[in-house]
Design an enzyme around this catalytic site. Sequence first.
Site, mmCIF file in Angstrom:
data_model
loop_
_atom_site.group_PDB
_atom_site.id
_atom_site.type_symbol
_atom_site.label_atom_id
_atom_site.label_comp_id
_atom_site.label_asym_id
_atom_site.label_seq_id
_atom_site.Cartn_x
_atom_site.Cartn_y
_atom_site.Cartn_z
ATOM 1 N N GLU A 173 46.618 29.118 20.841
ATOM 2 C CA GLU A 173 45.700 28.912 21.970
ATOM 3 C C GLU A 173 45.473 30.205 22.740
ATOM 4 O O GLU A 173 44.419 30.408 23.331
ATOM 5 C CB GLU A 173 46.287 27.809 22.865
ATOM 6 C CG GLU A 173 45.384 27.317 23.972
ATOM 7 C CD GLU A 173 45.546 28.147 25.243
ATOM 8 O OE1 GLU A 173 44.600 28.175 26.056
ATOM 9 O OE2 GLU A 173 46.607 28.754 25.403
ATOM 10 N N GLN A 201 56.167 26.224 37.936
ATOM 11 C CA GLN A 201 56.628 25.778 36.623
ATOM 12 C C GLN A 201 57.303 26.897 35.837
ATOM 13 O O GLN A 201 58.122 26.627 34.966
ATOM 14 C CB GLN A 201 55.459 25.217 35.817
ATOM 15 C CG GLN A 201 55.092 23.790 36.208
ATOM 16 C CD GLN A 201 54.182 23.145 35.197
ATOM 17 O OE1 GLN A 201 53.181 23.717 34.791
ATOM 18 N NE2 GLN A 201 54.514 21.935 34.788
ATOM 19 N N ASP A 206 52.091 18.353 26.610
ATOM 20 C CA ASP A 206 52.246 19.807 26.492
ATOM 21 C C ASP A 206 53.405 20.292 27.369
ATOM 22 O O ASP A 206 54.324 20.985 26.912
ATOM 23 C CB ASP A 206 50.921 20.449 26.905
ATOM 24 C CG ASP A 206 50.952 21.959 26.977
ATOM 25 O OD1 ASP A 206 51.963 22.569 26.584
ATOM 26 O OD2 ASP A 206 49.954 22.536 27.424
ATOM 27 N N HIS A 221 46.843 23.779 22.874
ATOM 28 C CA HIS A 221 47.732 24.292 23.918
ATOM 29 C C HIS A 221 49.166 23.840 23.645
ATOM 30 O O HIS A 221 50.113 24.637 23.741
ATOM 31 C CB HIS A 221 47.250 23.746 25.263
ATOM 32 C CG HIS A 221 47.413 24.687 26.411
ATOM 33 N ND1 HIS A 221 48.477 24.609 27.279
ATOM 34 C CD2 HIS A 221 46.650 25.724 26.846
ATOM 35 C CE1 HIS A 221 48.357 25.549 28.211
ATOM 36 N NE2 HIS A 221 47.271 26.237 27.958
#
Length: 348
Positions: free
Chosen positions: A10, A100, A286, A313
């Site tokens: 990706e 994150q 994901d 992704h």
Amino acid sequence: MIEIDGSTGEGGGQILRTSLALAMCTGQAFELSRIRAGRPKPGLMRQHLTCVNAATEVCGAQVQGAELNSQSLRFVPGPVRAGDYAFNVGTAGSCTLVLQTVWPALMMAMAPSRVKLGGGTHNPMAPPFHFLARSYAPLLRRLGAEADLVLRRLGFYPAGGGEIEALIRPARDLLQPFDVNERGALRESHAECFAPALPRSVARRELQQLCALLDWPEAQLREVATRQNEGPGNALIATLEYEHVTEVFTAFGEKGVSSEQVAQAVANELRAYEAGEAALGPHLADQWALPLALALWQRGGQASYTCTELTPHARTNFEVIERFLPVRFSATPVGHEGSAWQVQARAL
């Protein structure tokens, strides 16, 4: 030294963020080349650089290439340090993506950490705050890693200026992997609209249109009070809370996009999820891969989850995770004509 080509698969910023997160967690250094090479503006943008700087501060890393537009990065992590941190993107770039990046390392630290973040809280190309709070954080809690998230101030493109606080507690013990193959019973569903510095009629129209499209009673709709200086901005959010998982669907208003189009976008995404039986939507499928892999690295064994869609992704994320951890992912189409996927992760 792990060498990673940032243009593979990706080819986006998640390759960088996953590499940073796992370098901090495992102590392994990496060199990343051709960062975002396929993007219209390749290299490190400001939000990516904030991720690098945040990771550097959390673990005292030695870094080369940490500058705007850089297409290569060398990152040699030190030990992760719990503490009080503040990171500001400085633009409307997503501060949830910065969170994150450092979250996995801090949840494996020896003491709690408090993280204050500034930037965009609701961005079209990043997980909105409410997705992290309602979808992502509860799954981490089941792994054994507690976190409290607080939205202090909304931040939309192009002004930014949002503020988030996160209290990340260390895992009580080794992380405990588990399967997420079923949604369970539906417990609650509702929609809300954020529209700071816009006429109140905008939120009202979006909610009423969504109500009509989904055939929901008005009791499930919430027009949220916002401060004028948090906008202009607009996010329409629908939440489905099931027994085992919560999914959040978001669409953003912008100039030239009608309230009806915003509502239709949320309705389409929600209906697509409701039409299947898999537990996780494409975004959660994901993002769940990294913390699940960390749990398998600690505990061994295997775990699985079902998802409605397996995006490029997600596949790229699997590949990067496998470079750092002795964990392997496999995905098998299931359901009617491959309408869902079963993802299996196992420790080697």
